[in-house]
Design an enzyme around this catalytic site. Structure first.
Site, PDB file in Angstrom:
ATOM      1  CG  HIS A 263      -1.751   1.199   1.403  1.00  0.00           C
ATOM      2  ND1 HIS A 263      -3.087   1.244   1.061  1.00  0.00           N
ATOM      3  CD2 HIS A 263      -1.461   2.441   1.888  1.00  0.00           C
ATOM      4  CE1 HIS A 263      -3.573   2.442   1.313  1.00  0.00           C
ATOM      5  NE2 HIS A 263      -2.608   3.196   1.820  1.00  0.00           N
ATOM      6  CD  GLU A 264       1.574   3.578   3.792  1.00  0.00           C
ATOM      7  OE1 GLU A 264       1.754   4.661   3.183  1.00  0.00           O
ATOM      8  OE2 GLU A 264       0.554   3.366   4.479  1.00  0.00           O
ATOM      9  CG  HIS A 267       0.500   6.477  -0.509  1.00  0.00           C
ATOM     10  ND1 HIS A 267      -0.511   7.262  -1.008  1.00  0.00           N
ATOM     11  CD2 HIS A 267      -0.032   5.787   0.536  1.00  0.00           C
ATOM     12  CE1 HIS A 267      -1.614   7.054  -0.295  1.00  0.00           C
ATOM     13  NE2 HIS A 267      -1.357   6.159   0.645  1.00  0.00           N
ATOM     14  CD  GLU A 293      -4.894   6.666   0.883  1.00  0.00           C
ATOM     15  OE1 GLU A 293      -4.763   5.427   0.715  1.00  0.00           O
ATOM     16  OE2 GLU A 293      -4.189   7.302   1.683  1.00  0.00           O
TER      17      GLU A 293
END
EC number: 3.4.17.19
Length: 499
Positions: A263-264, A267, A293
């Site tokens: 997930h990170e 980003h 997101e």
């Protein structure tokens, strides 16, 4: 030096101050000793105040007036930068510098208080600080307000330009109904997957080795980033060549850190691929938290939820863990990863119930700012909503109101970005499949076409395009929640063997 060059040089000063603040705050959440919190808060608030003052003082006001009267002196690029700087100036120029510094000091100190409150599982330790943050946010709302209809719309607009409670009430109702329908079908007709292997022990070192290889394959560049430990995972973009990610580990829950890091990294990949021409300008970062997101959740849920992806990555995990997953075949492993069940903690929830966690937070934030509820009742309201929406009730404050870091930083209006990002991600996935077979690529040894598509349509533009324009240009239509509902139906009906 031309007036435009002078303006760009001034913006670079602000960007460098903001980068220094970011580095200090990253350190405070990854390696700073606990006793250093008050000193760090002083430093961070001082530097933040300097950057804020430069962005709203007479010199900046002079630039705003000069270029408004002499737009012909700006290049096309300069006009883009000026428009964003003017937007930021108009937002903040009514906020007194001393009040902004006080707010930054308050939120910087709040993080360590939040951590202590979590450790004690006692909201009472954090409660007074949170109430101060809410009070100051309410103080600022009339100074930020332009044409927004409600106080909470003012906060939403800072994270997702153009977003309103009216829009969110509608799309969230549609998504909630869709989720409830899927959950009902699963409960009545579904066959639950095997999941006992999800709690098998995997050391932190092996988890880190595995997920590091995975995100490098996805396109996260460790020459422009790093991975560190923290209490609550986050990504910090100091600049496009320094986009840092963090996670927390659990040796009896390998999936938590695996998906958290993926997930990170989403980003980080966004920030690492912004066009270099935007360096040191307000256009250098992602355009909104909803679009941000969309990139992290595309990585975590669309890619991480792909059976084809795990057909390639599960053998790697098996090779690193020896006999840990012996006897668990690819399909069993994948189906187990996609189990859905009510969870108390947002970042540990499954991809079907995840939006419900966001809707709960959205409704509570609306109550705080639009309904002026009694803040004494916040923890109870939180617990009641979990029981109503997910059928589970927190047994302590760590499982409840203390689980997220966002409120300690004053980030009210941020949470809806997660659900918006999930909707955007599903819509982008649909559009991407019109140009390539995404699942075929995820089963291959080369994921670059996916990153290239995302960079072409999203990453490269930084903040130079608004969210609605990016989504329209990339997909040919405005936000459409139905793509997310259809995606979840297709995935979960297959996992739960519903015809």
């Amino acid at each position: 030096m031309s007036k435009e060059q002078e303006f760009l040089a001034y913006l670079k000063e602000i960007a460098m101050l903001q980068e220094a603040v970011g580095l200090a705050e990253w350190d405070s959440q990854t390696g700073m000793p606990d006793e250093g919190a008050s000193y760090r808060a002083e430093m961070s608030s001082y530097l933040s105040g300097m950057a804020f003052d430069k962005s709203t003082n007479e010199k900046m006001s002079g630039f705003m007036t000069y270029f408004e009267e002499n737009p012909e002196e700006l290049s096309d690029f300069g006009k883009e930068v000026y428009a964003k700087a003017k937007e930021n100036y108009d937002l903040n120029n009514n906020i007194p510098v001393d009040r902004f510094q006080a707010f930054m000091k308050l939120t910087s100190n709040a993080h360590s208080i939040w951590v202590k409150s979590r450790e004690a599982k006692d909201y009472g330790i954090f409660k007074e600080t949170l109430e101060e943050i809410i009070s100051m946010t309410k103080e600022f709302i009339p100074l930020w307000k332009k044409e927004e209809k409600t106080p909470y719309d003012v906060l939403l607009n800072q994270y997702e330009p153009g977003m309103t409670t009216e829009i969110l009430d509608s799309v969230f109702a549609q998504v909630k109904d869709g989720i409830m329908e899927i959950r009902k079908e699963i409960e009545e007709k579904g066959t639950a997957p095997q999941t006992d292997f999800l709690k098998l022990p995997v050391s932190k070192e092996i988890q880190k080795e595995f997920v590091t290889q995975v995100i490098e394959q996805l396109g996260y560049d460790f020459n422009k980033g790093r991975l560190d430990d923290t209490v609550h995972p986050f990504m910090l973009n100091l600049n496009r060549n320094d986009a840092r990610i963090t996670t927390r580990w659990d040796e009896t829950d390998f999936a938590m850190a695996t998906f958290g890091v993926i997930h990170e990294a989403g980003h980080g990949m966004y920030e690492q691929n912004v066009d270099a021409k935007f360096d040191y300008t307000p256009l250098a970062g992602g355009t909104s938290m909803g679009i941000h997101e969309s990139q992290s959740l595309f990585n975590e849920i669309i890619v991480g939820g792909s059976k084809a992806f795990w057909s390639k990555q599960y053998p790697l995990l098996q090779s690193l863990t020896g006999d840990t997953f012996k006897g668990i075949d690819n399909e069993t492993f994948y189906n187990g990863l996609k189990e859905t069940k009510p969870s108390l903690v947002r970042i540990e929830s499954d991809s079907l119930t995840y939006p419900l966690h966001i809707i709960i937070r959205y409704e509570i934030e609306k109550m705080i700012f639009n309904e002026d509820i009694n803040l004494e009742d916040l923890s109870t309201i939180w617990n009641d909503k979990y029981e109503e929406y997910l059928g589970v009730r927190p047994e302590n404050d760590l499982e409840g109101i203390l689980q997220d870091v966002h409120w300690s930083g004053g980030s009210f209006g941020y949470f809806p970005s997660y659900a918006l990002g999930y909707m955007y991600a599903a819509q982008l996935y649909h559009a991407m499949n019109k140009e390539m077979d995404v699942e075929e690529i995820l089963a291959s040894d080369d994921y670059s076409p996916i990153l290239n598509w995302s960079t072409k349509h999203i990453h490269q533009y930084g903040s130079s395009r608004k969210p609605n324009q990016l989504i329209m240009d990339a997909t040919g239509e405005n936000l459409n929640p139905q793509y997310l509902i259809d995606y979840m139906k297709d995935l979960y009906y297959k996992v739960y063997k519903i015809a």
